[in-house]
Design a protein around this motif. Structure first.
Motif, PDB file in Angstrom:
ATOM      1  N   GLU A  84     -12.856  59.677  11.202  1.00 34.87           N
ATOM      2  CA  GLU A  84     -13.222  59.641  12.754  1.00 34.87           C
ATOM      3  C   GLU A  84     -14.552  59.639  12.932  1.00 34.87           C
ATOM      4  O   GLU A  84     -15.072  59.160  13.874  1.00 34.87           O
ATOM      5  CB  GLU A  84     -12.563  60.999  13.353  1.00 34.87           C
ATOM      6  N   GLU A 156      -8.004  60.864  11.030  1.00 32.27           N
ATOM      7  CA  GLU A 156      -8.116  60.746  12.723  1.00 32.27           C
ATOM      8  C   GLU A 156      -8.796  59.410  12.842  1.00 32.27           C
ATOM      9  O   GLU A 156      -9.880  59.456  13.751  1.00 32.27           O
ATOM     10  CB  GLU A 156      -8.972  61.782  13.305  1.00 32.27           C
ATOM     11  N   SER A 159      -8.822  58.292  17.033  1.00 31.52           N
ATOM     12  CA  SER A 159      -9.436  59.387  18.042  1.00 31.52           C
ATOM     13  C   SER A 159     -10.297  58.746  18.970  1.00 31.52           C
ATOM     14  O   SER A 159     -11.340  58.365  18.555  1.00 31.52           O
ATOM     15  CB  SER A 159      -9.750  60.519  17.448  1.00 31.52           C
ATOM     16  N   ARG A 166      -6.961  50.500  19.215  1.00 31.02           N
ATOM     17  CA  ARG A 166      -6.000  51.335  18.293  1.00 31.02           C
ATOM     18  C   ARG A 166      -4.988  50.329  17.946  1.00 31.02           C
ATOM     19  O   ARG A 166      -4.647  50.357  16.926  1.00 31.02           O
ATOM     20  CB  ARG A 166      -5.393  52.490  18.887  1.00 31.02           C
ATOM     21  N   SER A 185      -4.240  60.718   8.857  1.00 31.14           N
ATOM     22  CA  SER A 185      -3.968  62.178   9.409  1.00 31.14           C
ATOM     23  C   SER A 185      -4.119  62.071  10.887  1.00 31.14           C
ATOM     24  O   SER A 185      -4.715  61.054  11.376  1.00 31.14           O
ATOM     25  CB  SER A 185      -5.151  63.232   8.806  1.00 31.14           C
ATOM     26  N   SER A 186      -3.506  62.636  11.504  1.00 37.23           N
ATOM     27  CA  SER A 186      -3.462  62.497  12.843  1.00 37.23           C
ATOM     28  C   SER A 186      -2.926  63.885  13.828  1.00 37.23           C
ATOM     29  O   SER A 186      -2.204  64.357  13.168  1.00 37.23           O
ATOM     30  CB  SER A 186      -2.663  61.398  13.407  1.00 37.23           C
ATOM     31  N   ASP A 188      -2.115  63.100  17.146  1.00 32.34           N
ATOM     32  CA  ASP A 188      -1.434  62.658  18.175  1.00 32.34           C
ATOM     33  C   ASP A 188      -0.165  61.715  17.685  1.00 32.34           C
ATOM     34  O   ASP A 188      -0.368  61.001  16.887  1.00 32.34           O
ATOM     35  CB  ASP A 188      -2.516  61.302  18.651  1.00 32.34           C
ATOM     36  N   GLU A 191       0.450  58.015  17.812  1.00 29.65           N
ATOM     37  CA  GLU A 191      -0.246  57.146  17.277  1.00 29.65           C
ATOM     38  C   GLU A 191       0.776  56.878  16.106  1.00 29.65           C
ATOM     39  O   GLU A 191       0.747  55.698  15.282  1.00 29.65           O
ATOM     40  CB  GLU A 191      -1.543  57.976  16.554  1.00 29.65           C
TER      41      GLU A 191
END
Length: 315
Positions: A84, A156, A159, A166, A185-186, A188, A191
């Protein structure tokens, strides 16, 4: 089963704070593995341990059959990494960035890099500091995917991006699915619900579960037991529920809970035996978001109960 990532009782402490608490994880080769959890759950810490950015306080991690604590130099030629907060050399143009990266990776695929640049509509002569955040992430993706790594680690990565960017990035990942392992990793769930083949859930540094998405969806059901009003009042103690039943709720004429180990015939028999006065029993599939909310709510209730019991014993 060959594993791209394996951790055993992995633990990381910062002073008195436990960031990871005994995480044992297995990620099969070729999987699209989503590590999910709220902000602060320990996802970035786990990734930094896997990438040898941090050293574990206890336990071990292996990435592509190598001890993660020894990853260096050529070991990263097979690993793509995008985060991110990706740092890029802002003074370079997009083209200069790709030219700079290319010699480090023997498997650099110039044709793939050119295709991704065109797909993302990246301006090769524009300096990175002049690009929007979405365009910078696209440039980072090209630099990480162009050498066809065996493992792609994404912390992420979507993000704050608009949905169009996206979706473009997700499409680029799906194009490589099958020839690489993707670890994402997230926090959300939107996603990853249509992207991941496997999912793991971190809560306060502990891995609550890790499994295939299809198996997860199959074993969770929202159960509604319709009861006469007087009967519903007799089922007001969540502690009376079975271990596999969580998120227990009572209303005037119904009992609702989440069954975490659903098997059709067995579950129907168990619930019918527990509620012989039931007028009807419904088992409804649950979307991923509802599953995680139920697990998180149950885990926090369990944690609060444990803390209360600990204080009581101390007193």
């Amino acid at each position: 089963m060959n594993l791209a990532i394996r951790t055993e009782s992995l633990r990381k402490r910062f002073g008195r704070t436990i960031a990871l608490d005994g995480v044992s994880l297995a990620v099969p080769e070729g999987a699209i593995f989503a590590l999910v959890g709220r902000n602060g759950a320990g996802k970035t810490t786990l990734i930094k341990l896997m990438m040898n950015i941090l050293r574990p306080s206890a336990g071990s991690a292996h990435v592509l059959d190598a001890d993660a604590s020894r990853l260096a130099g050529r070991g990263f030629c097979n690993i793509g990494y995008v985060s991110e907060n990706q740092e890029l050399p802002d003074g370079m143009t997009v083209g200069e960035l790709l030219d700079f990266c290319k010699p480090f990776y023997p498997r650099w695929d110039t044709e793939l890099a050119e295709r991704l640049v065109a797909q993302f509509d990246l301006p090769l002569k524009r300096r990175l500091r002049q690009l929007s955040r979405g365009m910078r992430m696209k440039a980072a993706f090209v630099s990480a995917l162009a050498y066809r790594p065996r493992l792609i680690v994404l912390d992420e990565p979507f993000s704050g991006l608009d949905p169009l960017v996206r979706d473009e990035l997700i499409d680029s990942l799906l194009d490589l699915a099958g020839e690489t392992t993707i670890f994402l990793s997230s926090h959300d769930l939107a996603e990853i619900e249509s992207l991941a083949s496997h999912v793991g859930y971190l809560e306060e540094g502990r891995l609550l579960f890790s499994e295939e998405m299809s198996a997860l969806s199959a074993r969770f059901r929202e159960v509604t037991v319709l009861l006469p009003q007087a009967a519903a009042a007799r089922h007001d103690d969540p502690a009376a529920a079975r271990a596999a039943w969580i998120d227990f709720e009572i209303s005037d004429s119904a009992v609702r809970f989440v069954h975490t180990q659903y098997q059709e015939e067995r579950a129907e028999r168990e619930v019918a035996e527990a509620f012989p006065e039931a007028r009807g029993i419904l088992f409804d599939p649950m979307p991923l978001r509802a599953i995680f909310l139920a697990v998180a709510k149950s885990e926090r209730s369990r944690s609060r109960l444990a803390q209360t019991n600990a204080r009581t014993v101390t007193l």
